[in-house]
Design a protein around this motif. Structure first.
Motif, PDB file in Angstrom:
ATOM      1  N   PHE A   1       0.805  -1.217   0.000  1.00  0.00           N
ATOM      2  CA  PHE A   1       0.000   0.000   0.000  1.00  0.00           C
ATOM      3  C   PHE A   1       0.844   1.275   0.000  1.00  0.00           C
ATOM      4  CE2 PHE A   1      -3.932  -1.973   0.003  1.00  0.00           C
ATOM      5  CZ  PHE A   1      -3.954  -3.018   0.911  1.00  0.00           C
ATOM      6  N   TYR A   2       2.163   1.134   0.048  1.00  0.00           N
ATOM      7  CA  TYR A   2       3.041   2.285   0.155  1.00  0.00           C
ATOM      8  C   TYR A   2       3.677   2.640  -1.186  1.00  0.00           C
ATOM      9  CZ  TYR A   2       2.928   2.524   5.226  1.00  0.00           C
ATOM     10  OH  TYR A   2       2.540   2.695   6.526  1.00  0.00           O
ATOM     11  N   THR A   3       3.723   3.932  -1.462  1.00  0.00           N
ATOM     12  CA  THR A   3       4.530   4.416  -2.563  1.00  0.00           C
ATOM     13  C   THR A   3       5.995   4.292  -2.166  1.00  0.00           C
ATOM     14  OG1 THR A   3       2.877   5.956  -3.390  1.00  0.00           O
ATOM     15  CG2 THR A   3       5.172   6.439  -3.922  1.00  0.00           C
ATOM     16  N   MET A   4       6.777   3.682  -3.037  1.00  0.00           N
ATOM     17  CA  MET A   4       8.196   3.473  -2.771  1.00  0.00           C
ATOM     18  C   MET A   4       9.026   4.322  -3.731  1.00  0.00           C
ATOM     19  SD  MET A   4       8.208   1.423  -0.250  1.00  0.00           S
ATOM     20  CE  MET A   4       9.979   1.124  -0.214  1.00  0.00           C
ATOM     21  N   SER A   5      10.073   4.905  -3.189  1.00  0.00           N
ATOM     22  CA  SER A   5      10.889   5.832  -3.966  1.00  0.00           C
ATOM     23  C   SER A   5      12.360   5.459  -3.869  1.00  0.00           C
ATOM     24  CB  SER A   5      10.722   7.255  -3.436  1.00  0.00           C
ATOM     25  OG  SER A   5       9.373   7.638  -3.408  1.00  0.00           O
ATOM     26  N   TRP A   6      13.086   5.846  -4.907  1.00  0.00           N
ATOM     27  CA  TRP A   6      14.547   5.740  -4.910  1.00  0.00           C
ATOM     28  C   TRP A   6      15.137   7.142  -4.962  1.00  0.00           C
ATOM     29  CZ3 TRP A   6      17.587   1.672  -3.975  1.00  0.00           C
ATOM     30  CH2 TRP A   6      17.062   0.385  -4.124  1.00  0.00           C
ATOM     31  N   TYR A   7      16.158   7.357  -4.154  1.00  0.00           N
ATOM     32  CA  TYR A   7      16.887   8.617  -4.089  1.00  0.00           C
ATOM     33  C   TYR A   7      18.380   8.320  -4.177  1.00  0.00           C
ATOM     34  CZ  TYR A   7      12.740  10.900  -1.983  1.00  0.00           C
ATOM     35  OH  TYR A   7      11.498  11.424  -1.734  1.00  0.00           O
ATOM     36  N   ARG A   8      19.146   9.367  -4.348  1.00  0.00           N
ATOM     37  CA  ARG A   8      20.593   9.219  -4.283  1.00  0.00           C
ATOM     38  C   ARG A   8      21.228  10.500  -3.752  1.00  0.00           C
ATOM     39  NH1 ARG A   8      22.129   9.066 -10.757  1.00  0.00           N
ATOM     40  NH2 ARG A   8      21.686  11.286 -11.209  1.00  0.00           N
ATOM     41  N   ARG A   9      22.441  10.322  -3.245  1.00  0.00           N
ATOM     42  CA  ARG A   9      23.264  11.462  -2.846  1.00  0.00           C
ATOM     43  C   ARG A   9      24.660  11.219  -3.364  1.00  0.00           C
ATOM     44  NH1 ARG A   9      22.208  13.078   2.705  1.00  0.00           N
ATOM     45  NH2 ARG A   9      21.086  14.831   1.803  1.00  0.00           N
ATOM     46  N   GLY A  10      25.094  12.100  -4.228  1.00  0.00           N
ATOM     47  CA  GLY A  10      26.405  11.991  -4.817  1.00  0.00           C
ATOM     48  C   GLY A  10      27.490  12.510  -3.893  1.00  0.00           C
ATOM     49  N   PRO A  11      28.755  12.202  -4.202  1.00  0.00           N
ATOM     50  CA  PRO A  11      29.869  12.576  -3.328  1.00  0.00           C
ATOM     51  C   PRO A  11      30.089  14.074  -3.233  1.00  0.00           C
ATOM     52  CG  PRO A  11      30.667  11.678  -5.398  1.00  0.00           C
ATOM     53  CD  PRO A  11      29.184  11.456  -5.384  1.00  0.00           C
ATOM     54  N   ARG A  12      29.639  14.814  -4.249  1.00  0.00           N
ATOM     55  CA  ARG A  12      29.834  16.266  -4.217  1.00  0.00           C
ATOM     56  C   ARG A  12      28.598  17.019  -3.756  1.00  0.00           C
ATOM     57  NH1 ARG A  12      32.317  14.300  -8.665  1.00  0.00           N
ATOM     58  NH2 ARG A  12      34.558  14.617  -8.878  1.00  0.00           N
ATOM     59  N   GLN A  13      27.546  16.274  -3.432  1.00  0.00           N
ATOM     60  CA  GLN A  13      26.314  16.935  -3.027  1.00  0.00           C
ATOM     61  C   GLN A  13      26.412  17.404  -1.589  1.00  0.00           C
ATOM     62  OE1 GLN A  13      22.778  14.573  -3.469  1.00  0.00           O
ATOM     63  NE2 GLN A  13      21.405  16.228  -2.862  1.00  0.00           N
ATOM     64  N   ASP A  14      25.931  18.603  -1.353  1.00  0.00           N
ATOM     65  CA  ASP A  14      25.898  19.165  -0.012  1.00  0.00           C
ATOM     66  C   ASP A  14      25.040  18.277   0.882  1.00  0.00           C
ATOM     67  OD1 ASP A  14      25.177  22.527   1.259  1.00  0.00           O
ATOM     68  OD2 ASP A  14      25.538  20.633   2.292  1.00  0.00           O
ATOM     69  N   PRO A  15      25.615  17.712   1.960  1.00  0.00           N
ATOM     70  CA  PRO A  15      24.834  16.830   2.846  1.00  0.00           C
ATOM     71  C   PRO A  15      23.696  17.561   3.553  1.00  0.00           C
ATOM     72  CG  PRO A  15      26.989  17.281   3.777  1.00  0.00           C
ATOM     73  CD  PRO A  15      27.010  17.817   2.382  1.00  0.00           C
TER      74      PRO A  15
END
Length: 116
Positions: free
Chosen positions: A31-45
């Motif tokens: 019943f849940y919408t599932m998502s994929w995300y990413r954080r690259g090495p140069r992205q501001d945390p």
């Protein structure tokens, strides 16, 4: 306890392919919408992770970010409580930690490195 566990990250050459898996437990996965995300090495945390794709639970509706449209495919298996991200034609700029999310909980992430 709600838990998401990503797997499948690896070192891959430019132009290569990889499939990530996210296994969910402790909630009514289908019943849940599932998502994929990413954080690259140069992205501001301090900034949000990049949303790549999501797939609806009940409707199965799918949306992609422009940065991955045509190269990445999201899918799910509700019987296995898993969501997948098939990635093709990977490029160095796809190097990142990839996360799945159910709207409330994050997994620990899986590292994808694209390099020759």
């Amino acid at each position: 306890q709600v838990q998401l566990v990503e797997s499948g990250g690896s070192l891959v050459q430019p132009g290569g392919s990889l499939t990530l898996t996210c296994a969910g437990s402790g909630f009514n996965f289908r019943f849940y919408t599932m998502s994929w995300y990413r954080r690259g090495p140069r992205q501001d945390p301090e900034k949000p992770r990049e949303l790549l794709a999501f797939i609806g639970g009940v409707t199965g509706d799918i949306e992609y970010a422009d940065s991955v449209k045509g190269r990445f495919t999201i899918s799910r298996d509700n019987d296995k409580n898993e969501v997948y991200l098939q990635m093709t034609n990977l490029q160095p700029e796809d190097t990142a930690v990839y996360y799945c999310n159910n709207g409330a909980v994050w997994g620990q992430g899986t590292q994808v490195t694209v390099s020759s």
